[in-house]
Design a protein around this motif. Sequence first.
Motif, PDB file in Angstrom:
ATOM      1  N   VAL A  37       1.797 -17.635   5.410  1.00 15.62           N
ATOM      2  CA  VAL A  37       1.195 -18.971   5.522  1.00 15.62           C
ATOM      3  C   VAL A  37       0.837 -19.339   6.962  1.00 15.62           C
ATOM      4  O   VAL A  37       0.325 -20.434   7.202  1.00 15.62           O
ATOM      5  CB  VAL A  37       2.137 -20.041   4.921  1.00 15.62           C
ATOM      6  N   THR A  38       1.100 -18.441   7.919  1.00 15.46           N
ATOM      7  CA  THR A  38       0.659 -18.669   9.309  1.00 15.46           C
ATOM      8  C   THR A  38      -0.180 -17.505   9.829  1.00 15.46           C
ATOM      9  O   THR A  38      -0.441 -17.414  11.026  1.00 15.46           O
ATOM     10  CB  THR A  38       1.865 -18.879  10.251  1.00 15.46           C
ATOM     11  N   THR A  39      -0.606 -16.631   8.948  1.00 15.78           N
ATOM     12  CA  THR A  39      -1.260 -15.388   9.355  1.00 15.78           C
ATOM     13  C   THR A  39      -2.527 -15.630  10.168  1.00 15.78           C
ATOM     14  O   THR A  39      -2.767 -14.956  11.182  1.00 15.78           O
ATOM     15  CB  THR A  39      -1.592 -14.538   8.112  1.00 15.78           C
ATOM     16  N   ILE A  40      -3.353 -16.565   9.757  1.00 12.35           N
ATOM     17  CA  ILE A  40      -4.649 -16.752  10.423  1.00 12.35           C
ATOM     18  C   ILE A  40      -4.442 -17.141  11.885  1.00 12.35           C
ATOM     19  O   ILE A  40      -5.065 -16.574  12.793  1.00 12.35           O
ATOM     20  CB  ILE A  40      -5.493 -17.807   9.686  1.00 12.35           C
ATOM     21  N   GLY A  41      -3.561 -18.103  12.124  1.00  2.98           N
ATOM     22  CA  GLY A  41      -3.324 -18.525  13.497  1.00  2.98           C
ATOM     23  C   GLY A  41      -2.668 -17.456  14.335  1.00  2.98           C
ATOM     24  O   GLY A  41      -3.043 -17.223  15.493  1.00  2.98           O
ATOM     25  N   VAL A  42      -1.673 -16.749  13.771  1.00  4.93           N
ATOM     26  CA  VAL A  42      -0.981 -15.707  14.531  1.00  4.93           C
ATOM     27  C   VAL A  42      -1.915 -14.524  14.778  1.00  4.93           C
ATOM     28  O   VAL A  42      -1.885 -13.912  15.851  1.00  4.93           O
ATOM     29  CB  VAL A  42       0.299 -15.269  13.806  1.00  4.93           C
TER      30      VAL A  42
ATOM     31  N   PRO B  80       1.093 -28.189  16.501  1.00  4.91           N
ATOM     32  CA  PRO B  80      -0.139 -28.413  15.737  1.00  4.91           C
ATOM     33  C   PRO B  80      -0.002 -29.680  14.892  1.00  4.91           C
ATOM     34  O   PRO B  80       0.680 -29.692  13.873  1.00  4.91           O
ATOM     35  CB  PRO B  80      -0.242 -27.155  14.873  1.00  4.91           C
ATOM     36  N   LEU B  81      -0.638 -30.746  15.323  1.00  4.86           N
ATOM     37  CA  LEU B  81      -0.393 -32.063  14.729  1.00  4.86           C
ATOM     38  C   LEU B  81      -0.891 -32.201  13.305  1.00  4.86           C
ATOM     39  O   LEU B  81      -0.468 -33.103  12.580  1.00  4.86           O
ATOM     40  CB  LEU B  81      -1.037 -33.141  15.604  1.00  4.86           C
ATOM     41  N   ARG B  82      -1.779 -31.315  12.860  1.00  7.86           N
ATOM     42  CA  ARG B  82      -2.401 -31.481  11.539  1.00  7.86           C
ATOM     43  C   ARG B  82      -1.865 -30.529  10.471  1.00  7.86           C
ATOM     44  O   ARG B  82      -2.468 -30.393   9.417  1.00  7.86           O
ATOM     45  CB  ARG B  82      -3.922 -31.332  11.652  1.00  7.86           C
ATOM     46  N   GLY B  83      -0.747 -29.881  10.742  1.00  9.51           N
ATOM     47  CA  GLY B  83      -0.160 -29.056   9.679  1.00  9.51           C
ATOM     48  C   GLY B  83       0.472 -27.788  10.193  1.00  9.51           C
ATOM     49  O   GLY B  83       0.020 -27.215  11.192  1.00  9.51           O
ATOM     50  N   LEU B  84       1.515 -27.342   9.470  1.00 11.12           N
ATOM     51  CA  LEU B  84       2.349 -26.237   9.939  1.00 11.12           C
ATOM     52  C   LEU B  84       2.178 -24.959   9.131  1.00 11.12           C
ATOM     53  O   LEU B  84       2.850 -23.965   9.411  1.00 11.12           O
ATOM     54  CB  LEU B  84       3.826 -26.669   9.874  1.00 11.12           C
TER      55      LEU B  84
ATOM     56  N   ASP C 286       0.524 -30.909  22.702  1.00  5.16           N
ATOM     57  CA  ASP C 286       0.015 -31.307  21.386  1.00  5.16           C
ATOM     58  C   ASP C 286      -1.405 -30.790  21.189  1.00  5.16           C
ATOM     59  O   ASP C 286      -2.228 -30.795  22.116  1.00  5.16           O
ATOM     60  CB  ASP C 286       0.003 -32.830  21.262  1.00  5.16           C
ATOM     61  N   TYR C 287      -1.691 -30.359  19.965  1.00  5.47           N
ATOM     62  CA  TYR C 287      -3.035 -29.906  19.594  1.00  5.47           C
ATOM     63  C   TYR C 287      -3.455 -30.638  18.331  1.00  5.47           C
ATOM     64  O   TYR C 287      -2.718 -30.622  17.326  1.00  5.47           O
ATOM     65  CB  TYR C 287      -3.050 -28.388  19.358  1.00  5.47           C
ATOM     66  N   ASP C 288      -4.606 -31.253  18.353  1.00  2.69           N
ATOM     67  CA  ASP C 288      -5.095 -32.028  17.219  1.00  2.69           C
ATOM     68  C   ASP C 288      -5.748 -31.094  16.200  1.00  2.69           C
ATOM     69  O   ASP C 288      -6.940 -31.196  15.898  1.00  2.69           O
ATOM     70  CB  ASP C 288      -6.072 -33.101  17.694  1.00  2.69           C
ATOM     71  N   THR C 289      -4.950 -30.176  15.676  1.00  5.30           N
ATOM     72  CA  THR C 289      -5.432 -29.207  14.706  1.00  5.30           C
ATOM     73  C   THR C 289      -4.233 -28.696  13.915  1.00  5.30           C
ATOM     74  O   THR C 289      -3.098 -29.112  14.148  1.00  5.30           O
ATOM     75  CB  THR C 289      -6.155 -28.036  15.415  1.00  5.30           C
ATOM     76  N   HIS C 290      -4.469 -27.806  12.962  1.00  2.00           N
ATOM     77  CA  HIS C 290      -3.350 -27.212  12.223  1.00  2.00           C
ATOM     78  C   HIS C 290      -3.088 -25.805  12.748  1.00  2.00           C
ATOM     79  O   HIS C 290      -3.899 -25.236  13.497  1.00  2.00           O
ATOM     80  CB  HIS C 290      -3.620 -27.205  10.718  1.00  2.00           C
ATOM     81  N   ILE C 291      -1.977 -25.237  12.371  1.00  2.00           N
ATOM     82  CA  ILE C 291      -1.511 -23.993  12.983  1.00  2.00           C
ATOM     83  C   ILE C 291      -2.426 -22.814  12.706  1.00  2.00           C
ATOM     84  O   ILE C 291      -2.466 -21.854  13.480  1.00  2.00           O
ATOM     85  CB  ILE C 291      -0.069 -23.680  12.527  1.00  2.00           C
ATOM     86  N   ASN C 292      -3.203 -22.866  11.615  1.00  2.00           N
ATOM     87  CA  ASN C 292      -4.072 -21.737  11.287  1.00  2.00           C
ATOM     88  C   ASN C 292      -5.495 -21.882  11.811  1.00  2.00           C
ATOM     89  O   ASN C 292      -6.360 -21.083  11.470  1.00  2.00           O
ATOM     90  CB  ASN C 292      -4.078 -21.513   9.775  1.00  2.00           C
ATOM     91  N   ASP C 293      -5.725 -22.886  12.636  1.00  2.00           N
ATOM     92  CA  ASP C 293      -7.005 -22.953  13.341  1.00  2.00           C
ATOM     93  C   ASP C 293      -6.984 -21.857  14.409  1.00  2.00           C
ATOM     94  O   ASP C 293      -6.088 -21.825  15.252  1.00  2.00           O
ATOM     95  CB  ASP C 293      -7.168 -24.327  13.998  1.00  2.00           C
ATOM     96  N   PRO C 294      -7.938 -20.917  14.382  1.00  2.00           N
ATOM     97  CA  PRO C 294      -7.910 -19.833  15.369  1.00  2.00           C
ATOM     98  C   PRO C 294      -7.854 -20.318  16.810  1.00  2.00           C
ATOM     99  O   PRO C 294      -7.263 -19.646  17.676  1.00  2.00           O
ATOM    100  CB  PRO C 294      -9.206 -19.071  15.085  1.00  2.00           C
TER     101      PRO C 294
END
Length: 418
Positions: free
Chosen positions: A204-209, A349-353, A389-397
């Motif tokens: 569930v975190t693959t895209i960001g990692v 990531p403020l918009r989701g983990l 802080d980042y105004d995005t979710h964790i899987n945003d590249p």
Amino acid sequence: MTNVVLVGTLDTKGVEYGWLRERLSRAGVEVILVDTGIMGEPKVPADVPREAVARAAGTELAHLRAAADRGAAVTTMAKGAEATLLRLHAEGRLHGVLAIGGSGGTSIASRAMRALPLGVPKVMVSSMASGDVAPYVGSSDLTMMYSVVDIAGINSVSAPVLANAVEAVAGMAKGWARTAGDPGRPARLGSGPRPLVAASMAGVTTIGVDAARERLTELGYEVLVFHVSGSGGRTLETLAGQGVFAGVLDLTLSELADDLCGGILTAGPDRLTAAGRAGVPQVVSLGALDMVKFGPLESLPERARYRRVRVHNPSITVIRTTESECAELGRRVAAKLRGSTGPTEVCVPLRGLSTLGAPGGPYHDPGADRALFSALREGLRGSAARIHDYDTHINDPSFGRAAADRLHAMIGALAAAA
């Protein structure tokens, strides 16, 4: 010549070890047979007798027999087997290890195998291999095979299983021996031409990692990705504590949620501590703290059945962490990071983990996430750790790349100050 070491109790498993030795010889390898038996007489002669193994542990076999304490004797012979295998490896006489056993034999042989360097072939055929093998494998690359039947004679079931183990370790050992002088094979982990970075990841975190991994690879690092499956987190911690890594990109912490809430993939209470103790630069995020992992749906505890339940796959069911659990997780993460002796930064990531917790996802819960973030900030107040802080979710590249760039800058700063 390629050498395979057989290590086992020749009083109880001597016939089987004699069969293995003969099969290994037919497979074209030399065999060194190490006896770790204690009470009965060995059924086949050993190249390293049990008396020598006991002495390698700092005692005499007669003392172990006289004490009549099986548990202490097994522990001592495991220590002696470990010292013996390390000696044979240092002498260049060990290119692979094979052992067979039940609970006692597996305990002895697996401890010895775990002490060997990563990459050295290690095969353990055990009647214990169909259950929880974490105590035997630890953070090593030990290969376990289930014996199907107990190790008690050569029969129509055990023969093909043991024959496969022989062919497997013989092939691996020959390959290991053949590449011993290969300059492309580092003498030890972390000694290669590119600095090593550890990264933690879940499905569930693959895209960001993955985005972070690709960026770090561009920057000249070799990235080792650890699946946060409990054993993955423990291995990351072990290697970080050994100083193997130039930096740690710990973006996925779901093992902490499992530890708090009774999930099945906990890495234990020491998760997220080794890099800090070792002074290794680390960039940490909060990936997958929005869920706890359990087994198949039918195994879900009663207390969890009325939560937000999702079937992740046939083997894994997840529930959403609550606001109070998230607050406690924030406190725990902060407490672990406050003790860091090296550079530490947290990317939020403020918009989701996770994929489930991104906007529109079934686990998107801004209130629970805010409880996590608030407790983390409060816990790190006044510490050396920096929060971004980042105004995005964790899987945003873009989040993954930004975290990678921060770690690169920290590693560079530490090297420049050295």
